[in-house]
Write a protein that holds these residues in place. Structure first.
Motif, PDB file in Angstrom:
ATOM      1  N   ASN A  40      -4.400  -0.069   2.072  1.00 37.06           N
ATOM      2  CA  ASN A  40      -5.174  -0.140   0.839  1.00 37.06           C
ATOM      3  C   ASN A  40      -4.265  -0.213  -0.373  1.00 37.06           C
ATOM      4  OD1 ASN A  40      -7.233   1.029  -1.359  1.00 37.06           O
ATOM      5  ND2 ASN A  40      -8.397   0.366   0.438  1.00 37.06           N
ATOM      6  N   ALA A  41      -4.774  -0.777  -1.451  1.00 30.67           N
ATOM      7  CA  ALA A  41      -4.018  -0.908  -2.701  1.00 30.67           C
ATOM      8  C   ALA A  41      -4.088   0.352  -3.550  1.00 30.67           C
ATOM      9  CB  ALA A  41      -4.565  -2.084  -3.512  1.00 30.67           C
ATOM     10  N   SER A  42      -4.984   1.254  -3.230  1.00 31.15           N
ATOM     11  CA  SER A  42      -5.211   2.448  -4.048  1.00 31.15           C
ATOM     12  C   SER A  42      -4.500   3.665  -3.460  1.00 31.15           C
ATOM     13  CB  SER A  42      -6.716   2.740  -4.122  1.00 31.15           C
ATOM     14  OG  SER A  42      -6.949   4.052  -4.580  1.00 31.15           O
ATOM     15  N   ALA A  43      -3.671   4.313  -4.280  1.00 31.27           N
ATOM     16  CA  ALA A  43      -2.996   5.538  -3.845  1.00 31.27           C
ATOM     17  C   ALA A  43      -4.020   6.627  -3.515  1.00 31.27           C
ATOM     18  CB  ALA A  43      -2.027   6.017  -4.924  1.00 31.27           C
ATOM     19  N   THR A  44      -5.102   6.668  -4.269  1.00 28.02           N
ATOM     20  CA  THR A  44      -6.152   7.666  -4.018  1.00 28.02           C
ATOM     21  C   THR A  44      -6.811   7.428  -2.672  1.00 28.02           C
ATOM     22  OG1 THR A  44      -6.556   7.888  -6.388  1.00 28.02           O
ATOM     23  CG2 THR A  44      -8.293   8.662  -4.910  1.00 28.02           C
ATOM     24  N   THR A  45      -7.156   6.166  -2.378  1.00 27.62           N
ATOM     25  CA  THR A  45      -7.780   5.851  -1.088  1.00 27.62           C
ATOM     26  C   THR A  45      -6.810   6.126   0.051  1.00 27.62           C
ATOM     27  OG1 THR A  45      -9.218   4.208  -2.110  1.00 27.62           O
ATOM     28  CG2 THR A  45      -8.900   4.038   0.269  1.00 27.62           C
ATOM     29  N   ALA A  54       2.799   4.719  -0.181  1.00 26.41           N
ATOM     30  CA  ALA A  54       2.465   4.372  -1.563  1.00 26.41           C
ATOM     31  C   ALA A  54       2.307   2.855  -1.642  1.00 26.41           C
ATOM     32  CB  ALA A  54       3.549   4.835  -2.523  1.00 26.41           C
ATOM     33  N   PRO A  55       1.334   2.351  -2.413  1.00 22.42           N
ATOM     34  CA  PRO A  55       1.166   0.896  -2.528  1.00 22.42           C
ATOM     35  C   PRO A  55       2.450   0.172  -2.958  1.00 22.42           C
ATOM     36  CG  PRO A  55      -0.690   2.022  -3.533  1.00 22.42           C
ATOM     37  CD  PRO A  55       0.330   3.080  -3.186  1.00 22.42           C
ATOM     38  N   GLU A  56       3.242   0.815  -3.803  1.00 24.79           N
ATOM     39  CA  GLU A  56       4.486   0.197  -4.276  1.00 24.79           C
ATOM     40  C   GLU A  56       5.443  -0.083  -3.123  1.00 24.79           C
ATOM     41  OE1 GLU A  56       3.219   3.150  -5.505  1.00 24.79           O
ATOM     42  OE2 GLU A  56       2.253   2.178  -7.230  1.00 24.79           O
ATOM     43  N   THR A  57       5.408   0.766  -2.093  1.00 24.31           N
ATOM     44  CA  THR A  57       6.284   0.569  -0.943  1.00 24.31           C
ATOM     45  C   THR A  57       5.898  -0.693  -0.184  1.00 24.31           C
ATOM     46  OG1 THR A  57       6.479   2.976  -0.792  1.00 24.31           O
ATOM     47  CG2 THR A  57       7.278   1.716   1.084  1.00 24.31           C
ATOM     48  N   THR A  58       4.621  -1.004  -0.156  1.00 21.63           N
ATOM     49  CA  THR A  58       4.171  -2.249   0.484  1.00 21.63           C
ATOM     50  C   THR A  58       4.749  -3.449  -0.247  1.00 21.63           C
ATOM     51  OG1 THR A  58       2.148  -1.201   1.277  1.00 21.63           O
ATOM     52  CG2 THR A  58       2.136  -3.609   1.115  1.00 21.63           C
TER      53      THR A  58
END
Length: 194
Positions: A40-45, A54-58
């Motif tokens: 998912n793109a959301s850290a919260t999700t 973390a999305p940034e790691t993707t």
């Protein structure tokens, strides 16, 4: 050297810890693609999913794999509570970012299905009206089938305990890196070359 190409799978956080020498060896040994759950793109999700990613790691993985000529195959789960449509839109925007960084990236999409044990997310789905059918007739009945075809993310139960549709069917069409992506309100995703 065997002259073969191969595909692997792993977690983004683990593979990102490989040093440059390991990445070079994987590429030289014929690794052409690695399947990884971006989720998912959301850290919260991601937190609700109990993921440490973390999305940034993707995004960093997309860049690093491009440098070594290894195609990242990222999977995502779309339509998560509490706002399934916003979740889909946020993830599509994130996928565009991935494709900008590494156009060779392959994207696999799944649609969220409430399952007991996923704690916060299942509770949100129940709060939105989700309820599993309780009888065999309900599992195979037209009300459930109509709901799955219409909107598998959120189901609501009427006074008689029958599942009814909350939203009519949706279809999202986006273009990512020269590929038209059609997401139906079914657990199906079609990728069509333009």
């Amino acid at each position: 050297r065997l002259g073969i190409s191969w595909w692997g799978e792993g977690t983004i956080d683990t593979i990102m810890r490989y040093d440059d020498a390991t990445w070079s060896l994987m590429s030289e040994a014929g690794c052409r693609m690695i399947f990884m759950g971006a989720e998912n793109a959301s850290a919260t999700t991601l937190k609700f999913m109990n993921k440490v990613l973390a999305p940034e790691t993707t995004l960093l993985m997309a860049e690093k794999s491009r440098r070594y000529g290894i195609i990242p195959e990222f999977s995502f789960v779309l339509g998560n509570p509490p706002d399934p449509e916003a979740d889909i839109e946020e993830n599509i925007k994130f996928i565009y970012k991935i494709k900008e960084i590494n156009p060779a990236s392959e994207i696999i999409l799944y649609l969220y299905t409430p399952t007991p044990g996923d704690d916060n997310m299942f509770a949100m789905a129940e709060k939105a009206g989700f309820k599993y059918p309780e009888t065999l007739d309900e599992w195979v009945g037209p009300a459930l089938i109509a709901d799955i075809v219409g909107s598998p993310r959120v189901m609501q139960v009427d006074d008689q305990g029958h599942v009814k549709r909350v939203a009519s069917g949706r279809c999202w069409t986006v273009r990512i890196g020269g590929v038209r992506l059609v997401i139906l309100a079914l657990p199906l995703v079609y990728l069509m070359d333009e």
